[in-house]
Structure formats: C-alpha cells, structure tokens
Design a protein around this motif. Sequence first.
Motif, PDB file in Angstrom:
ATOM      1  N   ASP A 175       0.832  -1.201   0.000  1.00  0.00           N
ATOM      2  CA  ASP A 175       0.000   0.000   0.000  1.00  0.00           C
ATOM      3  C   ASP A 175       0.873   1.259   0.000  1.00  0.00           C
ATOM      4  O   ASP A 175       0.590   2.219  -0.723  1.00  0.00           O
ATOM      5  CB  ASP A 175      -0.906  -0.011   1.237  1.00  0.00           C
ATOM      6  CG  ASP A 175      -1.897   1.148   1.228  1.00  0.00           C
ATOM      7  OD1 ASP A 175      -2.663   1.258   0.262  1.00  0.00           O
ATOM      8  OD2 ASP A 175      -1.891   1.946   2.178  1.00  0.00           O
ATOM      9  N   GLY A 176       1.940   1.222   0.813  1.00  0.00           N
ATOM     10  CA  GLY A 176       2.857   2.357   0.829  1.00  0.00           C
ATOM     11  C   GLY A 176       3.550   2.553  -0.502  1.00  0.00           C
ATOM     12  O   GLY A 176       3.684   3.688  -0.988  1.00  0.00           O
ATOM     13  N   GLN A 177       3.962   1.415  -1.111  1.00  0.00           N
ATOM     14  CA  GLN A 177       4.625   1.509  -2.410  1.00  0.00           C
ATOM     15  C   GLN A 177       3.668   2.022  -3.485  1.00  0.00           C
ATOM     16  O   GLN A 177       4.040   2.841  -4.327  1.00  0.00           O
ATOM     17  CB  GLN A 177       5.173   0.131  -2.807  1.00  0.00           C
ATOM     18  CG  GLN A 177       6.354  -0.331  -1.985  1.00  0.00           C
ATOM     19  CD  GLN A 177       7.579   0.537  -2.201  1.00  0.00           C
ATOM     20  OE1 GLN A 177       7.798   1.065  -3.284  1.00  0.00           O
ATOM     21  NE2 GLN A 177       8.382   0.696  -1.162  1.00  0.00           N
ATOM     22  N   LEU A 178       2.419   1.522  -3.448  1.00  0.00           N
ATOM     23  CA  LEU A 178       1.445   1.979  -4.442  1.00  0.00           C
ATOM     24  C   LEU A 178       1.141   3.464  -4.279  1.00  0.00           C
ATOM     25  O   LEU A 178       0.971   4.181  -5.278  1.00  0.00           O
ATOM     26  CB  LEU A 178       0.155   1.159  -4.316  1.00  0.00           C
ATOM     27  CG  LEU A 178       0.252  -0.314  -4.747  1.00  0.00           C
ATOM     28  CD1 LEU A 178      -1.069  -1.020  -4.494  1.00  0.00           C
ATOM     29  CD2 LEU A 178       0.638  -0.418  -6.220  1.00  0.00           C
ATOM     30  N   LYS A 179       1.038   3.893  -3.029  1.00  0.00           N
ATOM     31  CA  LYS A 179       0.799   5.315  -2.798  1.00  0.00           C
ATOM     32  C   LYS A 179       1.977   6.141  -3.303  1.00  0.00           C
ATOM     33  O   LYS A 179       1.796   7.212  -3.889  1.00  0.00           O
ATOM     34  CB  LYS A 179       0.569   5.572  -1.306  1.00  0.00           C
ATOM     35  CG  LYS A 179      -0.784   5.093  -0.809  1.00  0.00           C
ATOM     36  CD  LYS A 179      -0.972   5.385   0.669  1.00  0.00           C
ATOM     37  CE  LYS A 179      -2.341   4.926   1.138  1.00  0.00           C
ATOM     38  NZ  LYS A 179      -2.537   5.161   2.597  1.00  0.00           N
ATOM     39  N   ALA A 180       3.201   5.620  -3.058  1.00  0.00           N
ATOM     40  CA  ALA A 180       4.386   6.338  -3.534  1.00  0.00           C
ATOM     41  C   ALA A 180       4.419   6.363  -5.064  1.00  0.00           C
ATOM     42  O   ALA A 180       4.749   7.389  -5.672  1.00  0.00           O
ATOM     43  CB  ALA A 180       5.652   5.673  -2.981  1.00  0.00           C
ATOM     44  N   ASP A 182       1.779   6.090  -7.033  1.00  0.00           N
ATOM     45  CA  ASP A 182       0.696   6.951  -7.497  1.00  0.00           C
ATOM     46  C   ASP A 182       1.052   8.425  -7.323  1.00  0.00           C
ATOM     47  O   ASP A 182       0.622   9.274  -8.104  1.00  0.00           O
ATOM     48  CB  ASP A 182      -0.592   6.625  -6.736  1.00  0.00           C
ATOM     49  CG  ASP A 182      -1.813   7.233  -7.389  1.00  0.00           C
ATOM     50  OD1 ASP A 182      -1.991   7.033  -8.601  1.00  0.00           O
ATOM     51  OD2 ASP A 182      -2.575   7.924  -6.699  1.00  0.00           O
ATOM     52  N   ALA A 183       1.831   8.720  -6.271  1.00  0.00           N
ATOM     53  CA  ALA A 183       2.193  10.111  -6.007  1.00  0.00           C
ATOM     54  C   ALA A 183       3.331  10.588  -6.913  1.00  0.00           C
ATOM     55  O   ALA A 183       3.491  11.793  -7.151  1.00  0.00           O
ATOM     56  CB  ALA A 183       2.600  10.283  -4.543  1.00  0.00           C
ATOM     57  N   THR A 230      -0.403  12.116  -7.854  1.00  0.00           N
ATOM     58  CA  THR A 230      -1.306  12.438  -6.750  1.00  0.00           C
ATOM     59  C   THR A 230      -0.592  13.312  -5.725  1.00  0.00           C
ATOM     60  O   THR A 230       0.580  13.098  -5.422  1.00  0.00           O
ATOM     61  CB  THR A 230      -1.795  11.141  -6.070  1.00  0.00           C
ATOM     62  OG1 THR A 230      -2.518  10.381  -7.036  1.00  0.00           O
ATOM     63  CG2 THR A 230      -2.689  11.442  -4.880  1.00  0.00           C
ATOM     64  N   HIS A 250       3.929  16.213  -3.839  1.00  0.00           N
ATOM     65  CA  HIS A 250       3.609  14.787  -3.973  1.00  0.00           C
ATOM     66  C   HIS A 250       4.174  13.939  -2.850  1.00  0.00           C
ATOM     67  O   HIS A 250       3.938  12.719  -2.818  1.00  0.00           O
ATOM     68  CB  HIS A 250       4.140  14.253  -5.313  1.00  0.00           C
ATOM     69  CG  HIS A 250       3.661  15.025  -6.493  1.00  0.00           C
ATOM     70  ND1 HIS A 250       2.413  14.846  -7.056  1.00  0.00           N
ATOM     71  CD2 HIS A 250       4.258  16.018  -7.223  1.00  0.00           C
ATOM     72  CE1 HIS A 250       2.270  15.667  -8.081  1.00  0.00           C
ATOM     73  NE2 HIS A 250       3.378  16.392  -8.208  1.00  0.00           N
ATOM     74  N   LYS A 271      -6.703  18.219  -2.606  1.00  0.00           N
ATOM     75  CA  LYS A 271      -6.003  16.991  -2.970  1.00  0.00           C
ATOM     76  C   LYS A 271      -6.412  16.592  -4.379  1.00  0.00           C
ATOM     77  O   LYS A 271      -7.599  16.573  -4.712  1.00  0.00           O
ATOM     78  CB  LYS A 271      -6.341  15.854  -2.007  1.00  0.00           C
ATOM     79  CG  LYS A 271      -5.585  14.556  -2.324  1.00  0.00           C
ATOM     80  CD  LYS A 271      -5.873  13.465  -1.309  1.00  0.00           C
ATOM     81  CE  LYS A 271      -5.095  12.203  -1.664  1.00  0.00           C
ATOM     82  NZ  LYS A 271      -5.337  11.108  -0.684  1.00  0.00           N
ATOM     83  N   LYS A 273      -5.693  13.757  -7.702  1.00  0.00           N
ATOM     84  CA  LYS A 273      -5.176  12.453  -8.074  1.00  0.00           C
ATOM     85  C   LYS A 273      -4.467  12.536  -9.415  1.00  0.00           C
ATOM     86  O   LYS A 273      -4.726  13.437 -10.208  1.00  0.00           O
ATOM     87  CB  LYS A 273      -6.311  11.434  -8.163  1.00  0.00           C
ATOM     88  CG  LYS A 273      -6.984  11.151  -6.839  1.00  0.00           C
ATOM     89  CD  LYS A 273      -8.077  10.106  -7.011  1.00  0.00           C
ATOM     90  CE  LYS A 273      -8.753   9.808  -5.686  1.00  0.00           C
ATOM     91  NZ  LYS A 273      -9.823   8.781  -5.859  1.00  0.00           N
TER      92      LYS A 273
END
Length: 322
Positions: A175-180, A182-183, A230, A250, A271, A273
């Motif tokens: 989840d952290g990697q995906l958020k990173a 995505d950001a 994002t 980001h 915010k 996306k």
Amino acid sequence: MSFFQYLKQLRKEHLTFVVIPHSGKGTKQFQLNKFLLYSIFTSFAILCISLVVLSYTFISTKYALYANLNHLQQLQEINEKQALEISELKNRTSTIHEKLNILSELEQKIRSMVGLKMSVNSSSLKPTSRSFYRNIPSSDLSPLPLEDTDIDLDILAAEMDSKIENLAELIHDVDGQLKAIDALPDAMPAEGKITSKFGYRISPFTGRRQFHHGIDIANDQGTHIVAAGTGIVTFSGWNTGYGKTIIISHGNGYRSVYAHNSENLVEVGQKVKKGDMIAKMGSTGRSTGPHLHFEIHYKGEQIDPENVLKNRLGGGTGVQKK
C-alpha cells in the motif's frame, strides 16, 4: 436284585424310633417307612445343593453385572472425554478455516492492489504445512491419535498466524509503495509537442544562453493540463514570469510546477489524483505562445522531468519530441 425290586422292598421295610423319657416312664415309639424317609433326605439334599448352586449363580451374576456396569461407566467416561476432544478439535478446525479465509482475503487484497486476478487454484486456500500432512500408507486406514492431531493443528495455526502477520505487513508495504508510485509525478501533464527541453538553451527573449529549468509542451489554447501525480496543491495563483501557476506537493521530496496557464482549476489545499484536470493551457506571464512550462523538483532541486516521466518522447499521451 434290580433297582425297582430294591425300591419295592424299601416300601415294605420300616424304621422304628423309640422315645424314652428321662424318668423311664411313658416310652413312645413310632415307625417310618424307609422309602419315605430316604425320599425326604434325598429331597432335602437336592434342595440344599440347589440353594448352593443358585446362591453361587446369583453371586457370580451379581459380580458379572457389577463388572459390566463398571466397564460401561469407564466406556461412558471415555466417550465423554472423546466427545470433549472432538468438540475441541472441531473448534480448532473452525479456527483453521477462519484463518484460511483470512489468508484468502489477504491474498485477494494484495492481488487487487497490484492488479492481478485471483487464481482459481489458489494455494492460499489449501494448508501447506508439512507437519499437517503425514506420509500414511494407503493400506493403513487407522485414524491418527487426537493428541497428534492437536499438535498438528497447533503447529498449522501458528504457521498460519505467522503468514497472516507477514501478509498484513506485505499489504502495508505494498500500500505504501502503491501510494508512492501513485504520487510520483511521472504522467505527462498535457498533450502536445515538447518545444524546449531541460538544460541550457538560447533564450527566446534575450538571445543569450540560459538554463531552462523544465520542459515546454506546446499545444492549442485551452488544452487540458492534468496532475502528473497524486498530491496536495500548495500554490495556485499568479507567479511573476510564470503567469498563472500551480504547484503540487507529492511527498517523498517531489513537487511539480505547471506554469503559463490560461486558467487554474484547483485551489490551495485541494487533494488531486494523478490524471485529474487542474488547469488549461495558456500563455500568461513571460511567454511566446500557448504552452505548458512543466518542472519537477526533488528535495529542493530542479531535475529533468524527462527522467521521471513514463510516456515522454512520443509515448501514449501523444506528446512529441521537437
């Protein structure tokens, strides 16, 4: 002499009993038939023997019944103990199934997060513990002892708890990697042609060699500009030289800058996306025509956006190299 002749003779014979008082007066006597007397003694003997046999049979039966009752009581205690063990085993099995469901849900969540479909023959739905499966010959159909089953279930439950914990940590990391991911501002912010790249160039205003801190993407007035990643809008307004400008933070040290817009569509604190429309292309500020001046800052330093963008130089967004 035959037995019947003997009996016939006994019926004729008598035994005389004389009763003599201590005083010697009034002596009495009486006779008893030998056959009758022998019959009485024989019947009495048979009765005594029968009573002895019946008593022995009664006592033996009583002890046998007592032994059977004691055995039945022991069997009942064993059955109650086994019923408790079976109930506990069912509870443990139910717990194992719950953990298997949790593992399946966690696997589905991870696969969903990374865009993979759930396999029909998913291994997470089947126990994989070597200790749980025994190498039992097919000819040996005797069940495993409950104690061994308890040990196997305990080991399997412990292994599954460990796997659940590892999967939960993996979900957190993914989840952290995906958020990173995505950001990360790696999506092209607008359709168009790259007319000026990052680095030194001849300034269109002074004609001198000057460092260009971003890339210019030219297109028609009003072309949509989208967020490259994002993040949170930290600036939306007029910036001298840049005209109408938007800056997005980001996280992880990245910021992106969108300048010379004809119209800003987002506000500070909003915010956005990756891929959201945030502005329209224009020529505000110090500009020679409609285009987007796009910058990426990493940890306070301006870096080449083309090193970050995924679809640069003729990628899927239709951007073309000059």
